[in-house]
Design an enzyme around this catalytic site. Structure first.
Site, PDB file in Angstrom:
ATOM      1  CG  HIS A  55     -11.176  -6.776   5.997  1.00 28.74           C
ATOM      2  ND1 HIS A  55     -10.441  -7.252   6.891  1.00 28.74           N
ATOM      3  CD2 HIS A  55     -10.814  -7.108   4.865  1.00 28.74           C
ATOM      4  CE1 HIS A  55      -9.201  -7.812   6.701  1.00 28.74           C
ATOM      5  NE2 HIS A  55      -9.497  -7.750   5.072  1.00 28.74           N
ATOM      6  CD  GLU A  68      -1.916  -2.653   1.271  1.00 25.37           C
ATOM      7  OE1 GLU A  68      -0.901  -2.797   1.675  1.00 25.37           O
ATOM      8  OE2 GLU A  68      -2.926  -3.085   0.928  1.00 25.37           O
TER       9      GLU A  68
END
Lengths: 351, 324
Positions: free
Chosen positions: B128, B59
């Site tokens: 999540h 990321e």
């Protein structure tokens, strides 16, 4: 002073005599500029607060690398970033004014010593976060790959940056995508106050840090970073591979930082200065530091050029005098420049 | 009208942007495969894998490469698959993208879009399911967009891509497959920093973001049956925030409820409440009431997650408190 265009289209042959003189001139300019930054703490107390980081000892690595660039190439650097724009031809008056936080500074006083930028000359800037710019270099190289005009990117950082996750992520992507980028790790053997062998598994095992390249299936080379000619040859070859689509290279350039990591950090009102180098201040290793001083690459390169008949000693004295005048003028300009208007700090939050 | 979904509209809007401007490139984890929510479906087939690029699970490098590419002439639209993963990219976003234009005295621009999605309700567990937009709203230099529908995606994503500053677009996984009719002629781009009044009302103003916009509209429908006329405003972009539209409404209604799915504590609702009370203190007839999740991580078990999620019922309670 006029510096001439800094690049030589990435020529792989040994630099011509005038090119060697150009290299020495840039090394001397960088040294004089940074000596002036350093002396500002005592000559003009309070003019610089905050952080500065000097690259004295790395001039050969900086100039040798910059000399290998071609027009349209880009560079990114860590916060130890004064030398690169000097070699690229950035106005030293604007640079000193930026370090002094003046409105006439390169970035209008919004950046400072650690955040110099000159994108018109290909310099995408210095980052104060260790290794933050390594992925930026991959992105810039990706853009260059898409442009397809044979341009490349050189990313400079210290050995400390190789312990960051961004180093791993960036080198993996750069190699995977065969990006036209050269990662130049200037290994000065110290991470602020600790020695590399205390922080780096390769260093602790007695290996060069260039072995890290193996993990990314890319070429890794260790070069004597005090020798601008050797650095030039190494970086030029790496750039040639990058432009040919053969992917990135990790160049470990061995240098010795002759000043401490940075100036003293102290509460307001306490005068700042450069403390002793960590080798002496922390490790008590006077012999190591004195050996490094004896190996100072700037006078050493001058001596080599004079000995080789490339540069006449009187001409060397003359060019050094010219450089000192340039830096005198940069300091005077910066001191006489106004501080930014208070509301100018609200500019440039959004493009 | 064209029946579509939020996710399909993301893909269609990206495709239109890539057709219109060859500098627009898309990269992120699995984007060339369409991604887990199909928001980039078909792009690799239409534009090739040189412009629609799968990245490693990196990321920081995704966000950092977008910065370097944006500074070098491209207009990258990158994806962080879940906003929960943005911590891995946050240094790049906060210290890199948000500050380059400023620190360089305006010399550099970072015209990048970082798309991500958040929200609970899908049994994704604590890592999540989060709503982390307030982390981003706190950073000068970033713009933050939260489209609440396919229509808003179509209106705002092109403006985000055209913007010369870094823009984070926080989509909603809960809304991705919600069906919606869009006009045949399409939706014209609308400027960032403009709120949208979705329902006009006299008695109370409800400012809601993302999924909570739909909860607020449902609450307003139920309130109408009780004779309470609620105005519903979707700020659409949190930075820049269209305070003028919100304040004009509060001046008329005298009451404000701010609803988001993120935890109340330190949330965007606090900023909106503070700005409104400063602008409209003497027009307010009651304290501003906030709706948000409790100050806990998102729990996994359906029973617990349903209890955690703020919705219409919480908005109705808040309106009652504001009208009390």
């Amino acid at each position: 002073m006029a510096t001439g265009y800094p690049t030589d289209d990435g020529a792989l042959e040994a630099p011509a005599p005038e090119r060697l003189v150009w290299m020495y001139t840039q090394m001397y300019r960088i040294r004089e500029f940074e000596e002036r930054v350093k002396s500002t703490f005592t000559a003009h107390p309070g003019v610089i607060r905050g952080h500065t980081h000097l690259a004295d000892g790395a001039e050969g690595s900086i100039v040798g690398s910059i000399a290998a660039l071609a027009p349209g190439d880009q560079i990114l650097t860590s916060y130890r970033c004064h030398g690169y724009p000097i070699a690229l031809g950035t106005d030293t008056k604007a640079m000193m004014a930026e370090i002094y936080g003046r409105s006439t500074g390169l970035c209008g006083g919004l950046g400072g010593s650690m955040h110099l930028f000159d994108p018109a000359r290909g310099f995408l800037g210095g980052s104060g976060i260790v290794a933050q710019h390594l992925p930026h270099a991959a992105g810039a190289a990706w853009a260059a790959q898409i442009r397809g005009a044979g341009q490349a990117v050189v990313c400079f950082f210290g050995d400390g940056a190789s312990k960051q996750g961004a180093f791993h992520e960036s080198l993996n992507i750069a190699s995977l995508w065969k990006l036209p980028v050269v990662y130049v790790m200037e290994n000065n053997h110290y991470q602020a106050s600790t020695r590399s062998d205390q922080e780096d598994a390769n260093a602790a095992a007695g290996e060069p840090l260039a072995v890290k390249a193996t993990a990314y299936s890319m070429v890794g080379i260790t070069v004597d970073g005090t020798d601008p000619v050797a650095v030039h040859a190494t970086v030029a070859a790496a750039l040639a591979r990058a432009r040919a689509g053969e992917g990135p290279t990790l160049v470990e350039s061995l240098v010795y930082r002759l000043s401490a990591h940075g100036n003293l950090i102290a509460p307001p009102g306490v005068p700042l200065h450069y403390p002793e180098h960590e080798a002496v201040a922390i490790f008590g290793n006077q012999a190591e530091y004195e050996a490094a001083l004896r190996g100072d690459p700037v006078p050493r390169f001058r001596h080599r050029l004079v000995t080789d008949g490339v540069l006449d000693a009187l001409d060397a004295d003359a060019l050094e005098a010219t450089v000192r005048e340039e830096i005198d003028e940069a300091e005077r300009f910066a001191l006489e420049s106004p501080l930014p208007a208070p509301d100018s700090g609200l500019a440039y939050v959004y493009a | 009208m064209v029946r579509t979904t939020y996710a399909a509209t993301v893909a269609a809007t990206l495709a239109a942007a890539m057709r219109a401007d060859e500098r627009v490139v898309v990269f992120g984890e699995d984007v060339a495969l369409g991604g887990p929510y199909l928001t980039t479906k078909g792009l690799a087939e239409a534009f090739g894998t040189a412009r629609v690029v799968n990245t490693p699970i990196s990321e920081a490098a995704i966000c950092g490469a977008a910065i370097g590419a944006a500074q070098s002439g491209l207009r990258p639209v990158v994806e962080i698959m879940f906003v929960d993963f943005i911590g891995l990219a946050l240094d790049q976003l906060v210290n890199g993208a948000a500050k380059a234009h400023f620190m360089s005295g305006g010399q550099l621009r970072v015209p990048m879009v970082l798309r991500t999605q958040g929200g609970a309700g899908q049994r994704g567990g604590a890592q999540h399911s989060q709503s982390l937009e307030s982390w981003l709203v706190h950073v000068p230099g970033l713009k933050v967009v939260m489209p609440s529908s396919a229509r808003e995606v179509a209106a705002l994503l092109p403006s985000a891509i055209a913007d010369d500053s870094p823009v984070v677009v926080v989509e909603s996984k809960t809304l991705y497959f919600r069906h919606e009719d869009l006009p045949d002629e399409g939706v014209a781009p609308e400027p960032l920093g403009t709120a949208r009044v979705l329902r006009q009302g006299r008695d109370v103003t409800i400012v809601a973001t993302s999924r909570m916009v739909h909860e607020a509209l449902e609450a307003a429908r139920q309130l109408a049956m009780r004779g309470i006329d609620a105005e519903v405003i979707d700020p659409r972009t949190l930075v820049p925030l269209d305070l003028a539209t919100i304040a004009a409404s509060v001046v008329r209604t005298g009451r404000l409820v701010v609803a988001h799915e993120a935890v109340c504590h330190g949330g965007v609702g606090a900023e909106i409440a503070a700005q409104v009370q400063a602008a409209c203190f003497y027009d307010l007839d009651a304290p501003v009431v906030r709706v948000g999740a409790p100050f806990t991580p998102v729990p996994l078990s359906p029973m617990l997650e349903d209890a955690y999620l703020p919705g219409t019922a919480e908005i109705l309670d808040a309106v009652d408190a504001a009208l009390d």
